[in-house]
Design a protein around this motif. Structure first.
Motif, PDB file in Angstrom:
ATOM      1  N   ALA A   1      -1.707   1.403  -6.793  1.00  0.00           N
ATOM      2  CA  ALA A   1      -1.609   1.253  -8.251  1.00  0.00           C
ATOM      3  C   ALA A   1      -0.171   1.016  -8.688  1.00  0.00           C
ATOM      4  CB  ALA A   1      -2.177   2.493  -8.932  1.00  0.00           C
ATOM      5  N   LEU A   2       0.785   1.612  -7.989  1.00  0.00           N
ATOM      6  CA  LEU A   2       2.201   1.470  -8.350  1.00  0.00           C
ATOM      7  C   LEU A   2       2.716   0.049  -8.132  1.00  0.00           C
ATOM      8  CD1 LEU A   2       3.487   4.853  -6.921  1.00  0.00           C
ATOM      9  CD2 LEU A   2       3.727   4.126  -9.306  1.00  0.00           C
ATOM     10  N   ILE A   3       2.041  -0.733  -7.296  1.00  0.00           N
ATOM     11  CA  ILE A   3       2.447  -2.125  -7.085  1.00  0.00           C
ATOM     12  C   ILE A   3       2.395  -2.890  -8.401  1.00  0.00           C
ATOM     13  CG2 ILE A   3       1.770  -4.310  -5.978  1.00  0.00           C
ATOM     14  CD1 ILE A   3       0.892  -2.643  -3.552  1.00  0.00           C
ATOM     15  N   ASP A   4       1.458  -2.526  -9.278  1.00  0.00           N
ATOM     16  CA  ASP A   4       1.324  -3.197 -10.569  1.00  0.00           C
ATOM     17  C   ASP A   4       1.982  -2.419 -11.712  1.00  0.00           C
ATOM     18  OD1 ASP A   4      -0.216  -5.468  -9.674  1.00  0.00           O
ATOM     19  OD2 ASP A   4      -1.863  -4.064  -9.339  1.00  0.00           O
ATOM     20  N   ASP A   5       2.768  -1.420 -11.357  1.00  0.00           N
ATOM     21  CA  ASP A   5       3.541  -0.652 -12.330  1.00  0.00           C
ATOM     22  C   ASP A   5       4.919  -1.313 -12.446  1.00  0.00           C
ATOM     23  OD1 ASP A   5       5.646   1.452 -13.009  1.00  0.00           O
ATOM     24  OD2 ASP A   5       3.842   2.637 -13.345  1.00  0.00           O
ATOM     25  N   ALA A   6       5.294  -1.736 -13.646  1.00  0.00           N
ATOM     26  CA  ALA A   6       6.533  -2.505 -13.820  1.00  0.00           C
ATOM     27  C   ALA A   6       7.753  -1.740 -13.313  1.00  0.00           C
ATOM     28  CB  ALA A   6       6.717  -2.870 -15.292  1.00  0.00           C
ATOM     29  N   ASP A   7       7.828  -0.441 -13.582  1.00  0.00           N
ATOM     30  CA  ASP A   7       8.996   0.341 -13.176  1.00  0.00           C
ATOM     31  C   ASP A   7       9.043   0.553 -11.665  1.00  0.00           C
ATOM     32  OD1 ASP A   7       9.952   0.909 -15.916  1.00  0.00           O
ATOM     33  OD2 ASP A   7       8.098   2.051 -16.077  1.00  0.00           O
ATOM     34  N   ALA A   8       7.901   0.900 -11.077  1.00  0.00           N
ATOM     35  CA  ALA A   8       7.857   1.138  -9.640  1.00  0.00           C
ATOM     36  C   ALA A   8       8.051  -0.152  -8.844  1.00  0.00           C
ATOM     37  CB  ALA A   8       6.526   1.786  -9.261  1.00  0.00           C
ATOM     38  N   SER A   9       7.399  -1.232  -9.272  1.00  0.00           N
ATOM     39  CA  SER A   9       7.508  -2.497  -8.534  1.00  0.00           C
ATOM     40  C   SER A   9       8.937  -3.035  -8.577  1.00  0.00           C
ATOM     41  CB  SER A   9       6.527  -3.536  -9.086  1.00  0.00           C
ATOM     42  OG  SER A   9       6.822  -3.844 -10.435  1.00  0.00           O
ATOM     43  N   ARG A  10       9.636  -2.772  -9.681  1.00  0.00           N
ATOM     44  CA  ARG A  10      11.033  -3.211  -9.777  1.00  0.00           C
ATOM     45  C   ARG A  10      11.884  -2.542  -8.685  1.00  0.00           C
ATOM     46  NH1 ARG A  10      11.886  -1.516 -14.560  1.00  0.00           N
ATOM     47  NH2 ARG A  10      10.967  -3.355 -15.542  1.00  0.00           N
TER      48      ARG A  10
ATOM     49  N   ALA B   1       2.950  -8.257  -1.712  1.00  0.00           N
ATOM     50  CA  ALA B   1       1.666  -8.829  -1.291  1.00  0.00           C
ATOM     51  C   ALA B   1       1.225  -8.225   0.049  1.00  0.00           C
ATOM     52  CB  ALA B   1       1.776 -10.345  -1.182  1.00  0.00           C
ATOM     53  N   VAL B   2       2.163  -8.090   0.963  1.00  0.00           N
ATOM     54  CA  VAL B   2       1.851  -7.480   2.264  1.00  0.00           C
ATOM     55  C   VAL B   2       1.481  -6.016   2.085  1.00  0.00           C
ATOM     56  CG1 VAL B   2       2.845  -6.793   4.482  1.00  0.00           C
ATOM     57  CG2 VAL B   2       3.279  -9.087   3.586  1.00  0.00           C
TER      58      VAL B   2
ATOM     59  N   GLN C   1       8.278  -1.532   6.067  1.00  0.00           N
ATOM     60  CA  GLN C   1       9.019  -2.621   5.431  1.00  0.00           C
ATOM     61  C   GLN C   1      10.490  -2.244   5.233  1.00  0.00           C
ATOM     62  OE1 GLN C   1       7.487  -5.291   2.658  1.00  0.00           O
ATOM     63  NE2 GLN C   1       5.392  -4.543   2.708  1.00  0.00           N
ATOM     64  N   ASP C   2      10.927  -1.229   5.989  1.00  0.00           N
ATOM     65  CA  ASP C   2      12.332  -0.808   6.008  1.00  0.00           C
ATOM     66  C   ASP C   2      12.829  -0.282   4.663  1.00  0.00           C
ATOM     67  OD1 ASP C   2      12.660  -1.516   8.722  1.00  0.00           O
ATOM     68  OD2 ASP C   2      12.978  -3.604   8.170  1.00  0.00           O
TER      69      ASP C   2
END
Length: 227
Positions: free
Chosen positions: A107-116, A126-127, A203-204
């Motif tokens: 869900a956080l992938i689509d959260d603007a703050d977390a994804s940033r 995407a991966v 993903q390091d």
């Protein structure tokens, strides 16, 4: 002022008001009318939203009692509220008994703050999305409820709850007025054995990378956080 969580009471009031004017409708019809008033497709959709909202409230750490020397409890940003509802929705849709950190990170992938934060730490979203979806669909079969059991009762895992508590503490330490998904990305790494954290490590991305970005505004460059 009432909000969508008062939908059933509003439907009852609407039905009574119409009856006073000689218009008779069924209980289900009044519920459908209220759902339309809130801009959703039907009552089932609105009811699911109400259930999710209730569980989001339960997910928050209990508010502390205000004293003259203690600041007011932090608010959850609207974006993070939506992210929590999305995570609960992922487990509900799969009829899974628990909402895990893997649901939360998805869900956080689509959260603007977390994804940033993740993008600044060179994470391929995407991966990550595909890895988490595969894990949730294939490795969490043991927590799927049997066919015919009622949905909407998913519970948060202990790890999920610990992360939420640490998230609020981090936001308070940063002097923020709102808790956001960016705070989550700093503290989630404390759950070292979590498959969600393992996928970030794959993903390091590290806790140090996240902290540099959130606390200092420094993005990761060339495989390492900038000094």
């Amino acid at each position: 002022m009432r909000d969508f969580r008062d939908a059933k009471a509003m439907a009852h009031t609407l039905r009574a008001l119409l009856a006073d004017h000689g218009v008779t409708i069924s209980n289900s019809q009044s519920l459908e009318l209220i759902a339309k008033a809130f801009g959703v497709a039907d009552w089932n959709t609105l009811a699911a939203t109400i259930r999710a909202s209730s569980r989001v409230e339960a997910a928050k750490p209990p508010a502390t009692i205000e004293t003259p020397i203690r600041p007011q409890a932090l608010r959850f940003a609207t974006e993070l509220e939506r992210t929590l509802q999305r995570a609960l929705g992922y487990s509900d849709a799969r009829r899974q008994q628990y909402t895990t950190l893997e649901h939360f990170l998805l869900a956080l992938i689509d959260d603007a703050d977390a994804s940033r934060v993740m993008l600044a730490c060179a994470v391929d979203l995407a991966v990550l999305r595909q890895d988490l979806t595969d894990y949730i669909d294939n490795e969490l079969q043991a927590i799927v409820v049997e066919t015919g059991a009622s949905s909407g009762g998913t519970r948060l895992t202990a790890a999920f709850q610990r992360v939420m508590q640490r998230t609020e503490a981090h936001a308070e330490q940063m002097g923020q007025q709102e808790v956001t998904g960016a705070n989550v990305m700093v503290v989630i790494f404390a759950e070292r054995l979590s498959p969600a954290v393992r996928r970030l490590h794959n993903q390091d991305m590290t806790a140090e990378d996240a902290a540099y970005m959130v606390e200092r505004g420094i993005a990761k460059r060339d495989g390492a956080a900038a000094p």
